[in-house]
Design a protein around this motif. Structure first.
Motif, PDB file in Angstrom:
ATOM      1  N   TRP A 198      35.004  22.871  69.977  1.00 11.37           N
ATOM      2  CA  TRP A 198      34.896  22.506  68.571  1.00 11.37           C
ATOM      3  C   TRP A 198      35.644  21.214  68.296  1.00 11.37           C
ATOM      4  N   THR A 199      35.271  20.537  67.217  1.00  9.57           N
ATOM      5  CA  THR A 199      35.992  19.363  66.754  1.00  9.57           C
ATOM      6  C   THR A 199      36.314  19.557  65.280  1.00  9.57           C
ATOM      7  N   ALA A 200      37.583  19.337  64.935  1.00  5.10           N
ATOM      8  CA  ALA A 200      38.013  19.387  63.536  1.00  5.10           C
ATOM      9  C   ALA A 200      38.148  17.958  63.025  1.00  5.10           C
ATOM     10  N   ARG A 201      37.666  17.723  61.791  1.00  9.87           N
ATOM     11  CA  ARG A 201      37.728  16.397  61.183  1.00  9.87           C
ATOM     12  C   ARG A 201      38.281  16.500  59.770  1.00  9.87           C
ATOM     13  N   ASN A 202      39.088  15.497  59.410  1.00  7.77           N
ATOM     14  CA  ASN A 202      39.534  15.431  58.023  1.00  7.77           C
ATOM     15  C   ASN A 202      38.680  14.407  57.283  1.00  7.77           C
ATOM     16  N   ASP A 203      38.879  14.301  55.980  1.00  6.63           N
ATOM     17  CA  ASP A 203      38.083  13.393  55.157  1.00  6.63           C
ATOM     18  C   ASP A 203      38.393  11.925  55.415  1.00  6.63           C
ATOM     19  N   ARG A 204      39.481  11.643  56.149  1.00  3.34           N
ATOM     20  CA  ARG A 204      39.842  10.262  56.493  1.00  3.34           C
ATOM     21  C   ARG A 204      39.275   9.847  57.845  1.00  3.34           C
ATOM     22  N   GLY A 205      38.552  10.759  58.527  1.00 11.34           N
ATOM     23  CA  GLY A 205      37.888  10.419  59.779  1.00 11.34           C
ATOM     24  C   GLY A 205      38.659  10.749  61.044  1.00 11.34           C
ATOM     25  N   ALA A 206      39.846  11.317  60.927  1.00 11.87           N
ATOM     26  CA  ALA A 206      40.596  11.693  62.134  1.00 11.87           C
ATOM     27  C   ALA A 206      39.960  12.942  62.748  1.00 11.87           C
ATOM     28  N   GLU A 207      40.018  13.027  64.061  1.00  4.18           N
ATOM     29  CA  GLU A 207      39.427  14.155  64.777  1.00  4.18           C
ATOM     30  C   GLU A 207      40.397  14.727  65.789  1.00  4.18           C
ATOM     31  N   VAL A 208      40.242  16.025  66.047  1.00  2.00           N
ATOM     32  CA  VAL A 208      40.985  16.676  67.114  1.00  2.00           C
ATOM     33  C   VAL A 208      40.048  17.704  67.754  1.00  2.00           C
ATOM     34  N   ARG A 209      40.068  17.731  69.071  1.00  2.00           N
ATOM     35  CA  ARG A 209      39.219  18.654  69.833  1.00  2.00           C
ATOM     36  C   ARG A 209      39.929  19.986  69.977  1.00  2.00           C
ATOM     37  N   ILE A 210      39.191  21.093  69.824  1.00  2.00           N
ATOM     38  CA  ILE A 210      39.739  22.448  69.902  1.00  2.00           C
ATOM     39  C   ILE A 210      38.927  23.238  70.921  1.00  2.00           C
ATOM     40  N   ALA A 211      39.638  23.833  71.873  1.00  2.00           N
ATOM     41  CA  ALA A 211      38.992  24.646  72.906  1.00  2.00           C
ATOM     42  C   ALA A 211      40.038  25.605  73.469  1.00  2.00           C
ATOM     43  N   PRO A 212      39.604  26.625  74.187  1.00  2.00           N
ATOM     44  CA  PRO A 212      40.588  27.528  74.789  1.00  2.00           C
ATOM     45  C   PRO A 212      41.353  26.824  75.907  1.00  2.00           C
ATOM     46  N   ALA A 213      42.515  27.356  76.234  1.00  2.00           N
ATOM     47  CA  ALA A 213      43.360  26.753  77.275  1.00  2.00           C
ATOM     48  C   ALA A 213      42.657  26.700  78.629  1.00  2.00           C
ATOM     49  N   ASP A 214      41.751  27.631  78.873  1.00  2.00           N
ATOM     50  CA  ASP A 214      41.070  27.669  80.169  1.00  2.00           C
ATOM     51  C   ASP A 214      39.724  26.937  80.162  1.00  2.00           C
ATOM     52  N   ALA A 215      39.500  26.067  79.172  1.00  2.00           N
ATOM     53  CA  ALA A 215      38.227  25.337  79.076  1.00  2.00           C
ATOM     54  C   ALA A 215      38.027  24.466  80.306  1.00  2.00           C
ATOM     55  N   ARG A 216      36.829  24.477  80.800  1.00  2.00           N
ATOM     56  CA  ARG A 216      36.483  23.655  81.959  1.00  2.00           C
ATOM     57  C   ARG A 216      35.750  22.402  81.464  1.00  2.00           C
ATOM     58  N   THR A 217      36.533  21.447  80.988  1.00  2.00           N
ATOM     59  CA  THR A 217      35.960  20.221  80.456  1.00  2.00           C
ATOM     60  C   THR A 217      36.865  19.046  80.794  1.00  2.00           C
ATOM     61  N   ASP A 218      36.268  17.877  80.843  1.00  4.37           N
ATOM     62  CA  ASP A 218      37.048  16.664  81.109  1.00  4.37           C
ATOM     63  C   ASP A 218      37.679  16.112  79.837  1.00  4.37           C
ATOM     64  N   THR A 219      37.280  16.644  78.697  1.00  5.79           N
ATOM     65  CA  THR A 219      37.801  16.163  77.422  1.00  5.79           C
ATOM     66  C   THR A 219      39.050  16.949  77.051  1.00  5.79           C
ATOM     67  N   PRO A 220      40.195  16.284  76.881  1.00  5.56           N
ATOM     68  CA  PRO A 220      41.418  16.997  76.494  1.00  5.56           C
ATOM     69  C   PRO A 220      41.248  17.664  75.127  1.00  5.56           C
ATOM     70  N   SER A 221      41.902  18.784  74.962  1.00  3.80           N
ATOM     71  CA  SER A 221      41.782  19.529  73.709  1.00  3.80           C
ATOM     72  C   SER A 221      43.071  20.274  73.413  1.00  3.80           C
ATOM     73  N   PHE A 222      43.165  20.777  72.204  1.00  2.00           N
ATOM     74  CA  PHE A 222      44.235  21.664  71.779  1.00  2.00           C
ATOM     75  C   PHE A 222      43.645  23.042  71.568  1.00  2.00           C
ATOM     76  N   THR A 223      44.470  24.074  71.780  1.00  2.00           N
ATOM     77  CA  THR A 223      44.086  25.413  71.346  1.00  2.00           C
ATOM     78  C   THR A 223      44.464  25.527  69.871  1.00  2.00           C
ATOM     79  N   PRO A 224      43.907  26.509  69.152  1.00  2.00           N
ATOM     80  CA  PRO A 224      44.306  26.680  67.754  1.00  2.00           C
ATOM     81  C   PRO A 224      45.807  26.903  67.577  1.00  2.00           C
ATOM     82  N   VAL A 225      46.437  27.672  68.460  1.00  2.00           N
ATOM     83  CA  VAL A 225      47.880  27.897  68.337  1.00  2.00           C
ATOM     84  C   VAL A 225      48.645  26.605  68.589  1.00  2.00           C
ATOM     85  N   GLU A 226      48.209  25.811  69.546  1.00  2.00           N
ATOM     86  CA  GLU A 226      48.864  24.525  69.786  1.00  2.00           C
ATOM     87  C   GLU A 226      48.769  23.621  68.562  1.00  2.00           C
TER      88      GLU A 226
END
Length: 146
Positions: free
Chosen positions: A16-44
């Motif tokens: 998932w990607t979270a966005r604010n109204d100013r255009g900032a984004e943060v990627r959200i995925a589980p800690a064990d995600a198998r992806t090359d894109t860095p992300s945060f977990t919801p708790v992080e």
């Protein structure tokens, strides 16, 4: 106190990607995600919000003390009794103060106290809890907690 709006959109399975109204984004995925894109977990993200809020407020409450090297570490500690929730959140403010500089130490300690007692909306919300409403696509409230 301002109101906030965040949009969270699905990129793919458990990504998932979270966005604010100013255009900032943060990627959200589980800690064990198998992806090359860095992300945060919801708790992080929650912990980052606590650290970020603390830092922004200390910048204001302790502005007369040099704290350019301040580092804030936020950690969660949970046990089996916490049943799917974060048990304890530890916010550690780390800075090397010059030997004998009690004035700077007092200013920072007071700023940190004020941060959590009065000014950091995130810390105060976590500490006191917030009402959570979940609404379905038709607007029906499906969950109410807090």
């Amino acid at each position: 106190m301002a109101d906030y709006r965040i949009e969270t959109v699905r990129n793919g399975e458990r990504d998932w990607t979270a966005r604010n109204d100013r255009g900032a984004e943060v990627r959200i995925a589980p800690a064990d995600a198998r992806t090359d894109t860095p992300s945060f977990t919801p708790v992080e993200l929650l912990l980052a919000a606590l650290g970020g809020c603390g830092g922004l407020v200390v910048d204001r409450t302790a502005r007369t003390a040099d704290h350019d090297d301040l580092r804030i570490v936020v950690a969660s500690v949970s046990g089996p009794e916490d049943d799917g929730r974060v048990g304890t959140v530890r916010v550690s403010y780390e800075i090397a103060l010059p030997e004998g500089d009690t004035r700077t130490a007092e200013i920072l300690e007071n700023g940190i106290r004020l941060t959590h007692e009065k000014y950091c909306t995130v810390s105060r919300t976590v500490e006191h809890g917030a009402r959570v409403e979940a609404h379905g696509p038709d607007g029906t409230m499906l969950f109410l907690g807090g």
